[in-house]
Motif scaffolding. Structure first.
Motif, PDB file in Angstrom:
ATOM      1  N   ALA A 182       0.138  -3.201   0.633  1.00 14.18           N
ATOM      2  CA  ALA A 182      -0.166  -2.077   1.519  1.00 14.18           C
ATOM      3  C   ALA A 182      -0.340  -2.544   2.961  1.00 14.18           C
ATOM      4  CB  ALA A 182      -1.425  -1.358   1.045  1.00 14.18           C
ATOM      5  N   ALA A 209      -0.108   3.961   2.243  1.00 15.30           N
ATOM      6  CA  ALA A 209      -1.262   4.733   1.769  1.00 15.30           C
ATOM      7  C   ALA A 209      -1.233   4.872   0.251  1.00 15.30           C
ATOM      8  CB  ALA A 209      -1.261   6.110   2.430  1.00 15.30           C
ATOM      9  N   GLU A 210      -0.034   5.075  -0.293  1.00 13.83           N
ATOM     10  CA  GLU A 210       0.103   5.222  -1.745  1.00 13.83           C
ATOM     11  C   GLU A 210      -0.166   3.899  -2.460  1.00 13.83           C
ATOM     12  OE1 GLU A 210       3.512   6.599  -5.013  1.00 13.83           O
ATOM     13  OE2 GLU A 210       3.795   7.006  -2.866  1.00 13.83           O
ATOM     14  N   ALA A 212      -2.097   1.441  -1.360  1.00 14.01           N
ATOM     15  CA  ALA A 212      -3.413   0.872  -1.039  1.00 14.01           C
ATOM     16  C   ALA A 212      -4.373   0.981  -2.214  1.00 14.01           C
ATOM     17  CB  ALA A 212      -3.992   1.571   0.188  1.00 14.01           C
ATOM     18  N   GLN A 213      -5.075  -0.103  -2.457  1.00 13.52           N
ATOM     19  CA  GLN A 213      -6.103  -0.113  -3.495  1.00 13.52           C
ATOM     20  C   GLN A 213      -7.498  -0.019  -2.896  1.00 13.52           C
ATOM     21  OE1 GLN A 213      -5.206  -3.726  -5.674  1.00 13.52           O
ATOM     22  NE2 GLN A 213      -3.694  -2.686  -6.966  1.00 13.52           N
ATOM     23  N   PRO A 215      -9.987   1.709  -0.060  1.00 12.90           N
ATOM     24  CA  PRO A 215     -10.016   2.945   0.734  1.00 12.90           C
ATOM     25  C   PRO A 215      -9.846   2.720   2.226  1.00 12.90           C
ATOM     26  CG  PRO A 215     -12.191   2.472  -0.209  1.00 12.90           C
ATOM     27  CD  PRO A 215     -11.220   1.559  -0.865  1.00 12.90           C
ATOM     28  N   GLU A 218      -6.148   2.343   2.869  1.00  8.55           N
ATOM     29  CA  GLU A 218      -5.509   3.662   2.747  1.00  8.55           C
ATOM     30  C   GLU A 218      -5.750   4.496   4.006  1.00  8.55           C
ATOM     31  OE1 GLU A 218      -5.554   7.557  -0.256  1.00  8.55           O
ATOM     32  OE2 GLU A 218      -6.982   5.912  -0.544  1.00  8.55           O
ATOM     33  N   ALA A 221      -3.591   3.424   6.893  1.00  8.26           N
ATOM     34  CA  ALA A 221      -2.219   3.925   6.749  1.00  8.26           C
ATOM     35  C   ALA A 221      -2.122   5.384   7.173  1.00  8.26           C
ATOM     36  CB  ALA A 221      -1.766   3.759   5.298  1.00  8.26           C
ATOM     37  N   TYR A 222      -3.089   6.187   6.788  1.00  9.58           N
ATOM     38  CA  TYR A 222      -3.067   7.601   7.167  1.00  9.58           C
ATOM     39  C   TYR A 222      -3.244   7.776   8.678  1.00  9.58           C
ATOM     40  CZ  TYR A 222      -3.158   9.314   2.357  1.00  9.58           C
ATOM     41  OH  TYR A 222      -2.828   9.618   1.049  1.00  9.58           O
ATOM     42  N   SER A 245      -7.366  13.910   5.179  1.00  5.98           N
ATOM     43  CA  SER A 245      -7.933  12.567   4.984  1.00  5.98           C
ATOM     44  C   SER A 245      -9.386  12.470   5.445  1.00  5.98           C
ATOM     45  CB  SER A 245      -7.084  11.524   5.715  1.00  5.98           C
ATOM     46  OG  SER A 245      -6.988  11.820   7.091  1.00  5.98           O
ATOM     47  N   LEU A 248     -11.713  10.967   2.809  1.00  5.48           N
ATOM     48  CA  LEU A 248     -11.550   9.513   2.728  1.00  5.48           C
ATOM     49  C   LEU A 248     -12.230   8.838   3.911  1.00  5.48           C
ATOM     50  CD1 LEU A 248     -10.229   7.025   1.397  1.00  5.48           C
ATOM     51  CD2 LEU A 248      -8.187   7.487   2.776  1.00  5.48           C
TER      52      LEU A 248
END
Length: 311
Positions: A182, A209-210, A212-213, A215, A218, A221-222, A245, A248
């Motif tokens: 990621a 983002a998909e 990513a493990q 948070p 992720e 990425a967003y 998002s 998150l």
């Protein structure tokens, strides 16, 4: 750590590390660092400087923190760790020449310490001397060819120098060595955006983002995808991604920090066709912010309106 401190509240080193662990988890650990300082006399003298540094920074007295670290290297001139602590502190207060001098001493003390080359490279990067930074990263990488993280750092410097083809090559090598997928996708997305390939960059960011493990990865990425939407003038999609998002972001930064981070962010929407929608969203934060933070919201609303009227 908490158990150790309960068993022996005077265990200063445990209290010190508990304070740092709480900070990493977004918690306050003021009592722990105070107790660590109170029982400092129980800590071996060689380790006292680290506790003093953190305590004095917590107290808002950086001069005393610097004095404590300087005392450490004077008391233990052959202690590489003490010199590195002092060097890192100098970098934080932007005294980069002094930091480089400490790294020079470390190299003299331990000529086989490759890690100091990365420290030097990072310092040159902070100084804006990316050519020297690249040379030191490369020197480190030659002796540690399987260190994927170092390759990523080299790629970042290549990007800063505008050498996008070279950056792409080292990112690919880092990926082959098993670097976090990621994070590599995020770097590749940034690179594609730098090259003007916004559609490709957006696809890479969403793939990151998909994949990513963690948070926080992720969320990175967003945030990148949101910026790419904005740069393309796709304001509605940027704002929708920001909305989707938010949960998150609160998980990563905490509820209060998430809202405060977003306040300034929405000013950039003031001069777009989505300004009324953004202002409505900004105003809704009023129900979530307690005093005195709601004053920050009021200021941001005024700034937003000024930007909006100037559009």
């Amino acid at each position: 750590l908490a158990s150790a401190c309960r068993i022996d509240p005077t265990f200063a080193i445990a209290q010190f590390h508990l304070y740092q662990a709480k900070l990493l988890m977004g918690q306050t650990g003021d009592e722990s660092i105070e107790v660590a300082m109170q029982y400092l006399y129980k800590v071996p003298e060689r380790f006292r400087g680290a506790i003093k540094e953190v305590y004095y920074l917590w107290e808002g007295e950086p001069d005393k923190a610097l004095a404590a670290l300087t005392l450490d290297v004077n008391l233990f001139p052959d202690d590489v760790i003490a010199h590195r602590r002092l060097a890192r502190f100098y970098s934080r207060i932007t005294q980069h020449d002094e930091a480089l001098e400490q790294y020079r001493i470390i190299k003299e003390l331990n000529p086989n310490n490759d890690l100091v080359l990365r420290d030097i490279a990072e310092t040159y990067s902070l100084m804006g001397n990316f050519v020297e930074a690249l040379e030191h990263y490369k020197s480190y990488s030659r002796g540690n060819p399987h260190d994927a993280e170092a390759l990523v750092e080299i790629g970042e410097v290549y990007q800063l120098l505008g050498k996008t083809t070279a950056a792409a090559k080292v990112y690919n090598r880092a990926a082959l060595l098993g670097f976090n997928r990621a994070k590599i996708l995020i770097k590749q997305a940034e690179l594609a955006g730098q090259q003007g390939n916004f559609d490709g960059a957006l696809s890479l960011a969403m793939n990151a983002a998909e994949a990513a493990q963690a948070p926080e990865v992720e969320l990175r990425a967003y945030r990148l995808a949101e910026q790419l939407y904005f740069k393309q003038g796709r304001i509605g999609e940027a704002m929708e991604l920001a909305r989707s998002s938010m949960a998150l972001e609160r998980k990563v930064a905490g509820p209060m920090n998430s809202i405060l981070l977003r306040l300034g962010h929405f000013v950039m929407y003031a001069q777009t066709t989505q300004s009324d929608s953004a202002f409505t969203w900004l105003s809704n934060f009023d129900q979530e912010l307690p005093p005195p933070w709601n004053l920050a919201l009021l200021i941001q609303q005024i700034v937003f309106k000024v930007h909006q009227e100037g559009a």
